[in-house]
Design an enzyme around this catalytic site. Structure first.
Site, PDB file in Angstrom:
ATOM      1  N   ASP A  27      70.277 -65.037  -4.102  1.00 44.90           N
ATOM      2  CA  ASP A  27      70.018 -63.618  -3.846  1.00 44.90           C
ATOM      3  C   ASP A  27      68.938 -63.114  -4.800  1.00 44.90           C
ATOM      4  O   ASP A  27      69.016 -63.320  -6.010  1.00 44.90           O
ATOM      5  CB  ASP A  27      71.306 -62.809  -4.029  1.00 44.90           C
ATOM      6  N   SER A  86      70.107 -56.544   0.843  1.00 47.28           N
ATOM      7  CA  SER A  86      70.768 -57.823   1.150  1.00 47.28           C
ATOM      8  C   SER A  86      71.506 -57.789   2.479  1.00 47.28           C
ATOM      9  O   SER A  86      71.640 -58.817   3.141  1.00 47.28           O
ATOM     10  CB  SER A  86      71.743 -58.187   0.025  1.00 47.28           C
ATOM     11  N   THR A 133      75.777 -60.511   1.681  1.00 48.92           N
ATOM     12  CA  THR A 133      75.315 -61.782   2.242  1.00 48.92           C
ATOM     13  C   THR A 133      76.420 -62.538   2.982  1.00 48.92           C
ATOM     14  O   THR A 133      76.244 -62.888   4.154  1.00 48.92           O
ATOM     15  CB  THR A 133      74.676 -62.663   1.155  1.00 48.92           C
ATOM     16  N   ASP A 167      70.153 -62.090  -8.421  1.00 46.45           N
ATOM     17  CA  ASP A 167      69.773 -60.740  -8.005  1.00 46.45           C
ATOM     18  C   ASP A 167      70.253 -59.681  -8.992  1.00 46.45           C
ATOM     19  O   ASP A 167      69.472 -58.858  -9.468  1.00 46.45           O
ATOM     20  CB  ASP A 167      70.332 -60.445  -6.613  1.00 46.45           C
ATOM     21  N   HIS A 198      68.096 -57.071 -11.312  1.00 39.72           N
ATOM     22  CA  HIS A 198      68.180 -55.607 -11.290  1.00 39.72           C
ATOM     23  C   HIS A 198      68.243 -55.048 -12.707  1.00 39.72           C
ATOM     24  O   HIS A 198      67.789 -53.925 -12.959  1.00 39.72           O
ATOM     25  CB  HIS A 198      69.422 -55.155 -10.511  1.00 39.72           C
ATOM     26  N   HIS A 248      65.553 -61.901  -0.382  1.00 35.92           N
ATOM     27  CA  HIS A 248      64.439 -61.033  -0.778  1.00 35.92           C
ATOM     28  C   HIS A 248      64.110 -61.334  -2.233  1.00 35.92           C
ATOM     29  O   HIS A 248      64.829 -62.082  -2.907  1.00 35.92           O
ATOM     30  CB  HIS A 248      64.818 -59.557  -0.644  1.00 35.92           C
ATOM     31  N   HIS A 264      64.364 -54.125  -5.473  1.00 34.85           N
ATOM     32  CA  HIS A 264      63.859 -55.201  -4.631  1.00 34.85           C
ATOM     33  C   HIS A 264      62.363 -55.055  -4.395  1.00 34.85           C
ATOM     34  O   HIS A 264      61.819 -53.951  -4.440  1.00 34.85           O
ATOM     35  CB  HIS A 264      64.568 -55.199  -3.273  1.00 34.85           C
TER      36      HIS A 264
END
Length: 417
Positions: A47, A90, A143, A290, A294, A333, A378
């Site tokens: 992710d 996501s 996901t 992911d 962030h 992504h 993202h």
């Protein structure tokens, strides 16, 4: 900022090209050895893992001249990630990869008109194959949910859990997110309001879904020992209140130390699902790549990425003995607008807009590198994909993320009922 964006884009293209060039020898051997049809599919999702993330993970894990298991694959793709918006989340990206349909951000298994669309996991189940979802996030997060549920809003995680049990009937479910399986006030294995995060507590809206799962024949486990001892059959493992890590800036309560490591969950899922003579479909997600992005936390982003790569090796070891297995490593992504740079104190170090992270040392080296983030959100960049096994040739080139669904479906010879 524009220079950084251009540099990051250039690096992404260079990395994607290098994946293909570096593996020419492996490609010749594996391309000729693959059967025409995939009995099994193992899909990995890093992710938020863009090309720069993948390269940073490589440097941290293998060094300047080493290579990741996820890169040692003969086919390479360059995947466009947009949803009905320029920058996806996501949920929409997961839905596109799972169903072949572009949709709005926040959507789980539904099109832009909120109509349910069938996933490749559901099609595999209809064909008699076993199915599994594994993640270091909540098992009901975007996901995995996009493969096994249909809701208009990704936040409805208890609804998603219920659909796993009643509708898509996923055979193996391993991850975090216990809080959505127990109603408010009914504490599960992991205590409400723990010291590491006082806000975590049971908040399910569909009753006690753990009891429901057990009545439906699921073996319920909550730690590594129980998972290892679990017998073959339906399996539900919940190993945290929420995610299986603590996503915070570096040094501010950040932690990546899952109760059950991702490679162990991957191995158990494969061992369990592979008992089905008709084959299986398995999705394995690393969420830490992911969430740590962030937080612009390069240290734990790379730590999570190493665990993902170890999990890919587990799958490749299985595929070596079972060449009718398609293995692919994708990303939904990019996250963080990441670039890899030399260590230079004069280059915006400490700036709030473009924050440098590091320095870090590549494995087996005295060299240094820095990570430079341009956002906490993202990005809209394309992301790399690598694949091996039957049907992997359809994942070569540049394409929309919806092609991933089509390639997996066709590889298994599935058709919607």
């Amino acid at each position: 900022m524009k220079k950084k964006t251009i540099a990051a884009a250039t690096l992404s293209l260079a990395l994607i090209t290098s994946f293909g060039v570096n593996q020419i020898a492996d490609a010749k051997e594996e391309k000729s050895a693959s059967p025409k049809k995939a009995k099994n599919v193992i899909m990995f999702v890093g992710d938020g893992m863009g090309a720069s993330h993948r390269e940073a993970i490589r440097l941290a894990a293998q060094g300047l001249n080493g290579e990741l298991a996820m890169n040692k694959m003969p086919y390479t793709g360059n995947v466009h990630t947009h949803s009905t918006s320029v920058v996806t989340d996501s949920a929409a990206a997961g839905t596109a990869m799972a169903t072949g349909v572009k949709t709005y951000n926040g959507a789980i298994g539904v099109d832009e008109n909120k109509k349910p669309v069938k996933s490749v996991l559901e099609m595999a189940g209809e064909a008699g194959k076993s199915t599994g979802l594994v993640t270091t996030s909540q098992i009901t997060d975007a996901t995995p949910a996009s493969l096994g549920a249909h809701v208009a809003d990704r936040k409805k995680q208890s609804d998603i859990a219920k659909q796993y049990l009643e509708n898509s009937k996923v055979d193996v479910l391993l991850g975090g997110g216990e809080d959505y399986w127990y109603p408010k006030g009914e504490e599960g294995k992991y205590q409400d309001h723990p010291a590491k995060d006082k806000e975590e507590a049971s908040q399910g809206t569909q009753g006690n879904l753990v009891k429901k799962a057990q009545k439906l024949g699921y073996n319920y486990v909550t730690n590594k020992d129980e998972l290892q001892k679990a017998k073959n059959g339906k399996l539900l493992g919940l190993f945290a209140n929420e995610e299986m890590f603590e996503q915070n800036p570096e040094g501010e309560g950040d932690l990546y130390d899952p109760v059950v490591p991702l490679p162990d969950m991957t191995q158990k899922a494969i061992d369990t699902l592979s008992q089905n003579k008709k084959g299986f479909f398995l999705m394995v997600e690393e969420e830490g790549t992911d969430e740590m992005s962030h937080e612009n936390n390069g240290k734990l982003m790379m730590k999570a990425g190493k665990q993902l790569d170890k999990s890919v090796q587990v799958a490749k070891d299985y595929a070596k003995k079972h060449p009718d297995t398609l293995v692919l490593v994708a990303a939904d992504h990019e996250c963080g607008g990441l670039s890899i740079e030399e260590v230079n104190p004069k280059d915006e170090s400490g700036d709030d807009v473009s924050k440098e992270d590091g320095p870090y040392t590549p494995a087996h080296s005295k060299e240094k590198f820095a990570l430079d983030w341009t956002t906490n959100e993202h990005g809209g960049q394309s992301v790399p994909l690598t694949a091996q096994g039957p049907g992997a040739e359809k994942l070569e080139g540049t394409y929309e993320n919806t092609n991933i669904f089509k390639a997996m479906r066709d590889a298994m010879g599935l058709r919607s009922k």
